[in-house]
Enzyme design. Structure first.
Site, mmCIF file in Angstrom:
data_model
loop_
_atom_site.group_PDB
_atom_site.id
_atom_site.type_symbol
_atom_site.label_atom_id
_atom_site.label_comp_id
_atom_site.label_asym_id
_atom_site.label_seq_id
_atom_site.Cartn_x
_atom_site.Cartn_y
_atom_site.Cartn_z
ATOM 1 N N LYS A 13 0.841 -1.191 0.000
ATOM 2 C CA LYS A 13 0.000 0.000 0.000
ATOM 3 C C LYS A 13 0.882 1.251 0.000
ATOM 4 C CE LYS A 13 -1.918 2.409 3.323
ATOM 5 N NZ LYS A 13 -1.882 3.796 2.761
ATOM 6 N N GLY A 62 7.350 4.488 8.390
ATOM 7 C CA GLY A 62 6.485 5.620 8.711
ATOM 8 C C GLY A 62 6.800 6.153 10.090
ATOM 9 N N SER A 63 5.818 6.742 10.724
ATOM 10 C CA SER A 63 6.034 7.395 12.012
ATOM 11 C C SER A 63 6.143 6.380 13.138
ATOM 12 C CB SER A 63 4.887 8.360 12.314
ATOM 13 O OG SER A 63 3.698 7.645 12.596
ATOM 14 N N GLU A 84 4.718 6.661 15.981
ATOM 15 C CA GLU A 84 3.400 6.496 16.592
ATOM 16 C C GLU A 84 2.619 5.382 15.903
ATOM 17 O OE1 GLU A 84 5.184 10.177 17.629
ATOM 18 O OE2 GLU A 84 4.730 9.384 15.632
ATOM 19 N N GLY A 122 3.963 3.033 14.067
ATOM 20 C CA GLY A 122 4.715 1.813 14.286
ATOM 21 C C GLY A 122 4.322 1.125 15.582
ATOM 22 N N GLU A 160 10.636 0.552 10.170
ATOM 23 C CA GLU A 160 11.621 1.603 9.921
ATOM 24 C C GLU A 160 10.903 2.903 10.169
ATOM 25 O OE1 GLU A 160 13.343 4.576 8.657
ATOM 26 O OE2 GLU A 160 12.955 3.865 6.615
ATOM 27 N N CYS A 218 13.481 10.595 7.253
ATOM 28 C CA CYS A 218 13.503 10.026 8.606
ATOM 29 C C CYS A 218 14.886 10.109 9.234
ATOM 30 C CB CYS A 218 13.021 8.577 8.588
ATOM 31 S SG CYS A 218 13.906 7.522 7.418
ATOM 32 N N GLU A 225 10.581 14.873 16.039
ATOM 33 C CA GLU A 225 10.873 14.828 14.611
ATOM 34 C C GLU A 225 9.988 15.843 13.888
ATOM 35 O OE1 GLU A 225 11.573 11.417 11.241
ATOM 36 O OE2 GLU A 225 9.806 11.226 12.515
#
Length: 789
Positions: free
Chosen positions: A192, A244-245, A247, A249, A266, A300, A397
């Site tokens: 996705k 992704g973030s 949060e 994750g 990651e 990131c 971040e």
């Protein structure tokens, strides 16, 4: 006007990249059928669509099919149908497909680059010269892995159907990082893309059609949170790979707990960019531009925390400001553009809000005097000085073109400041003294460290982080293992332990035979002063052990964290100690065999075999301690990459009841071999086998705190270890509910959890030892060292 004056008076003229081919592709595509499932283009089952817009103007680019749960079901079914034939195909057959994908992408690389810049907003120089070529390299590189796996990893196989969710900052590159190793391993894929940047994934699906990818091997489903959640929770998927973030994750980690799905994350970062006073300051400034303003800071691993040594801080900041004033904001399709727009209005608002909050907390935020384009989601490059370590700009971040600056006095302070973050993705170290740089790099809690460089990536070199930056690696040998499953010898289902009495039982002769806990090299009483009665196989009292609780785990973790002698010892020295431990256990083999017979009821022969196997296992890991080493990669750049093996840190171990001595040693020994310190919870039913080891440990030269043993109820103590943010890794072999809860509770610091998912192992099997265990006991840090003028 002389020539020099004319040179300084020169202005950049526009140098736009043609977009007519991309516009023609957009105009000729039916995006209402943008789901690529089972080799066919489909509309969403629910008929929904979503829009993607151009960040530089806000104009609509396309309306795409918005996948729902039914579409994910269809994609997973297609991937499952294609899996048997694809996984059974030879490495050569898979290699040909991967190579064909890479070659087809090469033929369309300019279209990919322009689409990426239109859809994401990144400058065309970046998408043309970095993203697309590196994506192509991943497919061609992994074509080689497809053929090498049978020889390189004969005891592994592809994990199965893989669900992959990628972000919007590197849409095509993240797709390549995920799909290439999965296909090489023999997995099938449901991927996705991000809602903001779906276009190059659609073009990639067209490439798959042309390159002869078998139907169902690659499925690409555009969609939003519903589609992502359906992938994460789908029972037909064996692995989730997410970028992704942090949060999100954590949400995924909790959602997959107890499912048995393999997981790689990651996530975010707050990378340090460390400049020592002996650095080439002009080169460091150029590196800083790449480190924080590359892709508008939407990276990131962006070097968003500048740490500069006090003696050169003023001079360096002055150079940075001059360089910032020359950065050009503008159209991402202009080849002279340095900084394009942020991806969306929501991201622009978020960055503005964080900058305002940072200023409110005392930061001085400076921006060059430059005009913003009249349309689009642009943000000026921002330099924040006077930043305290607790300032939001130093801790959160930002994911935008914002640099927070702090100073340091010496290397020890630089390391402390750099590690003062909950993240651990990347770092840059700038010094002309390579000895200093290579002294600092291993001490940084980051998965990637660049020496005198930044944002260097290659398909042959692993990328990934520690702590809340996630776990797992992308690229390289370690990235391949993320899509492979080891053939572990599964045992029977583990049943939840029955509640045991916490009341002490009086000994017949009045002698206290209660075994204490072993913390910090000492035998200590449990905090609660309660004990558990331990029965023999015939139901008689064998003795008692301390009933450990949360405070005992806290003390054990503190002792493990404070132990520096073990992780800092050389591999050879650790090897000698483990050999010595095996030797001392051998001297008491009869005693331990008798204890096994007494507690478990096995025959004397079986007990003796388990003791001998335990000694042999210690010998195995003692021998491998200085042989399971890192590697040196030679990427196609003037650099070498040192893939260093580092200990995970403090590792919690919850050992099983089956083969209680061998199981305990089979888990503790590999963790110790790689330099970790251990907090071990032994078998709840047979803990006396572990407490009998105290004296063996004490006279085997193991440093205090390297191994700590807390007896008690395994399920309860596993939960405490899972929630403890100073525990870096957790290995749990217990009932399914305990394993699931440990995984769910681990999200506080996103520690690496390895569980048996409610199944035991045959610890006597050769497959229950060796490199598969050692890989779980290390982090791989990739240190990039450039060379040449």
């Amino acid at each position: 006007m002389n020539i020099l004056e004319r040179y300084h008076a020169m202005e950049y003229g526009p140098a736009p990249e043609a977009r007519n081919e991309a516009d023609a592709w957009l105009a000729g595509r039916d995006f209402s059928k943008a789901l690529f499932i089972g080799g066919e283009w489909k509309a969403a089952a629910g008929g929904r669509t979503f829009e993607t817009s151009e960040p530089s103007s806000g104009k609509l680019l396309a309306k795409l099919s918005d996948a729902g749960a039914a579409d994910i079901d269809a994609a997973v079914a297609a991937a499952a149908k294609a899996l048997p034939k694809w996984s059974a195909s030879s490495g050569y057959q898979r290699a040909k497909v991967l190579y064909a994908i890479g070659r087809a992408m090469q033929r369309h690389q300019r279209l990919f680059a322009v689409l990426e810049s239109i859809d994401n907003g990144k400058p065309i120089r970046e998408s043309r010269d970095i993203d697309v070529p590196l994506a192509i390299r991943h497919f061609i590189h992994h074509a080689g892995w497809a053929q090498a796996l049978d020889r390189d990893s004969p005891d592994h196989k592809g994990v199965g159907v893989v669900g992959q969710i990628i972000p919007w900052n590197f849409p095509l590159l993240m797709l390549a990082w995920k799909i290439a190793p999965a296909l090489a391993a023999g997995c099938t894929v449901v991927l996705k893309p991000a809602e903001f940047t779906p276009l190059t994934a659609v073009l990639f699906a067209e490439i798959c059609e042309r390159a002869g990818v078998p139907k169902g091997v690659v499925n690409i489903v555009q969609g939003g949170p519903e589609a992502g959640a359906a992938i994460v929770n789908h029972p037909g998927i064996q692995k989730i790979a997410f970028t992704g973030s942090s949060e999100v994750g954590k949400i995924i980690r909790k959602a997959t707990a107890g499912s048995g799905k393999k997981l790689s994350l990651e996530l975010g970062g707050k990378s340090a960019f460390i400049v020592f006073e002996d650095a080439d300051l002009d080169s460091a400034v150029e590196g800083l531009v790449d480190g924080i303003w590359f892709n508008q800071g939407q990276v990131c691993c962006a070097g968003s925390r500048l740490l500069v040594q006090e003696g050169v801080a003023d001079a360096f900041i002055a150079k940075v400001k001059v360089r910032m004033s020359r950065l050009r904001l503008g159209s991402p399709l202009d080849k002279n553009t340095d900084i394009g727009p942020l991806v969306d209005r929501s991201q622009l608002d978020r960055v503005k809000g964080l900058v305002a909050e940072g200023a409110k907390q005392g930061a001085v935020c400076w921006q060059p005097d430059a005009a913003l384009p009249s349309s689009g989601y642009y943000h000026l490059p921002t330099l924040a000085t006077g930043v305290s370590p607790a300032n939001i700009l130093a801790q959160e971040e930002v994911f935008g073109p914002v640099l927070a600056t702090m100073t340091f006095r010496n290397s020890e302070e630089a390391i402390e400041l750099a590690n003062n973050t909950r993240y651990g993705l990347a770092a840059s170290v700038w010094s002309e003294n390579v000895n200093l740089a290579l002294h600092v790099a291993p001490q940084l809690k980051a998965g990637v460290v660049w020496v005198n460089g930044t944002n260097m990536f290659d398909a042959a070199c692993g990328f990934g982080g520690y702590r809340e930056s996630g776990f797992g690696r992308e690229g390289g040998r370690e990235g391949m293992y993320e899509y492979l499953a080891a053939k572990l010898p599964l045992g029977p289902v583990i049943k939840a332990a029955a509640a045991a009495s916490a009341q002490p039982v009086e000994q017949a002769d009045g002698t206290d035979r209660t075994a204490k806990l072993f913390i910090g090299g000492k035998q200590v009483r449990p905090d609660g002063n309660y004990s558990l009665a331990i029965a023999t196989s015939k139901g008689r009292l064998a003795g008692e052990v301390g009933l450990g609780n949360r405070k005992d785990i806290r003390d054990a973790v503190s002792a493990a964290r404070a132990c520096k002698a073990w992780p800092e010892a050389t591999a050879f020295n650790r090897s000698q100690v483990l050999y010595y431990l095996a030797e001392n256990l051998s001297g008491r083999a009869d005693e331990f065999a008798a204890r096994l017979v007494q507690l478990t009821g096995v025959t004397a022969k079986a007990a003796r075999e388990e003791v001998e196997q335990s000694i042999e296992r210690l010998f195995l890991y003692a021998g491998l301690t200085d042989k399971f080493e890192g590697r040196v990669h030679q990427p196609p750049a003037r650099a070498v990459t040192l893939a260093l093996h580092e200990p995970v840190g403090v590792v919690g171990v919850v050992a099983p009841d089956n083969q209680p001595l061998l199981g305990f040693i089979s888990l503790v020994a590999p963790a110790l071999a790689m330099g970790n310190t251990v907090v071990a919870v032994p078998s709840e039913r047979y803990p006396l086998l572990a407490t009998d080891l105290y004296q063996v440990i004490e006279y085997s030269d193991i440093p205090a705190g390297a191994i700590n043993i807390v007896t008690g109820r395994g399920a309860e103590l596993a939960g405490v270890l899972a929630k403890h943010d100073d525990v870096d890794g957790l290995w749990v072999f217990a009932d399914a509910a305990t394993c699931a809860k440990a995984e769910a509770d681990s999200i506080g610091n996103l520690k690496r959890v390895w569980s048996g998912n409610g199944r035991g192992l045959d610890w006597a099997s050769d497959d229950a030892a060796g490199e598969a265990f050692l890989r779980r006991a290390i982090e791989v840090k990739n240190v990039w060292v450039p060379y040449g003028d």
